[in-house]
Design an enzyme around this catalytic site. Sequence first.
Site, PDB file in Angstrom:
ATOM      1  N   CYS A 153       0.918  -1.034  -0.056  1.00 25.36           N
ATOM      2  CA  CYS A 153      -0.041  -0.002  -0.004  1.00 25.36           C
ATOM      3  C   CYS A 153       0.715   1.285  -0.032  1.00 25.36           C
ATOM      4  O   CYS A 153       0.527   2.397  -0.451  1.00 25.36           O
ATOM      5  CB  CYS A 153      -1.083   0.063   1.033  1.00 25.36           C
ATOM      6  SG  CYS A 153      -0.351  -0.481   2.537  1.00 25.36           S
ATOM      7  N   VAL A 157       0.230   4.274  -2.559  1.00 23.32           N
ATOM      8  CA  VAL A 157      -0.462   5.702  -1.992  1.00 23.32           C
ATOM      9  C   VAL A 157       0.566   6.704  -2.691  1.00 23.32           C
ATOM     10  O   VAL A 157       0.029   7.725  -2.878  1.00 23.32           O
ATOM     11  CB  VAL A 157      -0.248   5.808  -0.460  1.00 23.32           C
ATOM     12  CG1 VAL A 157      -0.067   7.080  -0.063  1.00 23.32           C
ATOM     13  CG2 VAL A 157      -1.309   4.940   0.304  1.00 23.32           C
TER      14      VAL A 157
HETATM   15  S1  SF4 Z   1       1.259  -2.524   4.791  1.00 24.09           S
HETATM   16 FE1  SF4 Z   1      -0.208  -2.484   3.169  1.00 24.09          FE
HETATM   17  S2  SF4 Z   1       0.366  -4.243   1.996  1.00 24.09           S
HETATM   18 FE2  SF4 Z   1       1.496  -4.402   3.763  1.00 24.09          FE
HETATM   19  S3  SF4 Z   1       0.734  -6.051   4.930  1.00 24.09           S
HETATM   20 FE3  SF4 Z   1       0.022  -4.181   5.628  1.00 24.09          FE
HETATM   21  S4  SF4 Z   1      -2.154  -3.764   4.235  1.00 24.09           S
HETATM   22 FE4  SF4 Z   1      -0.658  -5.353   3.232  1.00 24.09          FE
END
Ligand code: SF4
Length: 511
Positions: A153, A157
């Site tokens: 993510c 982002v």
């Molecule tokens: S930070 Fe985002 S991509 Fe990484 S494990 Fe957590 S939800 Fe999943």
Amino acid sequence: MPQSAENIKDHISLFSEPEYKELLAQKKANYECRPSDEKVNEQLEYSKTWEYREKNFARTKAVINPHKACQPLGAVFAAAGFEETLPYVHGSQGCAAYFRSHLARHFKEASACVSDSMTEDAAVFGGLNNLVEGLLNAKHLYKPKMIAVSTTCMAEVIGDDLSAFIATAKEKESVPADFPVPFAHTPSFVGSHTVGYDNMIKGIFNYFWDREKGEVKTGASNGKINIIPGFDGYAVANNRELKRYLDAMGVDYTLVGDVSEVFDTPTDGTFRMYDGGTKLDDVRDAINAKATLGLQHYCSDKTLEYVASKGQATASLNYPMGVSGTDAMLMKISELSGKAIPEAIEKERGRLVDAIADSQGWLHGKKAAIFGDPDFVLSMASFLMELGIEPTHCLCTNAGKEWDAQMKAVLAASPFGADCQVWAGKDLWHLRSLLFTEPTDMIIGSSYGKYLEKDTGIPLIRLTFPVFDRHHHHRFPTMGYQGALRTLVEILDRIFEVADASSDISYDLTR
Ligand code: SF4
């Protein structure tokens, strides 16, 4: 001292020794500032009431014990099913550590996956340099035939553009220009791991069918059927079962994303980072198949749309389990391939029906709560109704309106579904309230259900991903007639265990 070399106690027995009991009681009494036991019990009892259930279901922001993971987990799982393919997560490396441990804990097997370890500066300036160096290192160190890139993510982002970054990395000769680097944007704040699986399979098709210059040869049909199994914790056994059916029917097929070898390598002195998987040439040629069949609709939605855009016939099922679920799969494969279902498979079906009839008296009218991924819950509810069990609560955290409507239609098709309820988008804390206010005879789900079992006393049957606290369940199928038989036996075993434990007078030898 409670510990001695002749009788070494682990934490289960050690902390039951009087010294430790005393120590923990002192700690609680003198330092923890806890509410009284009466107060705790009062609150606990309140959490079991209808009044609390209404408050619990009025939640709009807080999520407690959701039963889903984030997109890149599904992408890593999907990528592992291709020939000598290294799953690569562009973003922060903690995520890759979590994906690997999550898969390793379920399969009790190594799970290869790399990250390009984006840190604070990449969050400001972008992760291009991480990808350029990451691809170079990954290719040299782990010598894959393909690197399949997804995103965490953090990378999503800040808006890193994978297509442009991979093109730049190839210009900078991190990997040769013709080295396969399919990719998928897998934002964890959209959907769940099933969506990430779908995105990655689509990304891999898209690479070989659209992006790879001059390789893809389209033309006459190759006569094959492509089959996409979907995200499945039981894929090791289920894929083998599937291949057995397809071979028995004489169907020419490509199993797209086959993890049955890489998550079940032998212990014989050689560590296999890669094993089995769909051949890359077969993926290139998959565009020429007669049709593509997704075994889990909610894991192959976008992929099938993309396949259809290439003019190929597509179809999808909902996790082929139970009598009618397996019938539907075999008939669909027969229809798409033109091959008949052989007598040997019909006999297997008959044996399953025989087993169900033998045990009917113990199954009829029992109630179950089910949780898991959308296709699993759909299929399990349908199978339970074939057994005469009522799927009282059907809960799926990673489902929406489409699933809700489909689920209600499945329940409406059987009298055993009459009083059953569908809970799309709800979590396991919701399920806890449901189980206290409208209890069932069993819970069917993953290891996360063990806390519900502990709280409510309702037995848990582990039949879906992840199973962390039991070993080797994934080595036995849940799909097909054999899978249904195994599922039936697990359900029966729990019913008999409860019967044996609940009465001395009726402690019968024969049941
Ligand atoms: S930070 Fe985002 S991509 Fe990484 S494990 Fe957590 S939800 Fe999943």
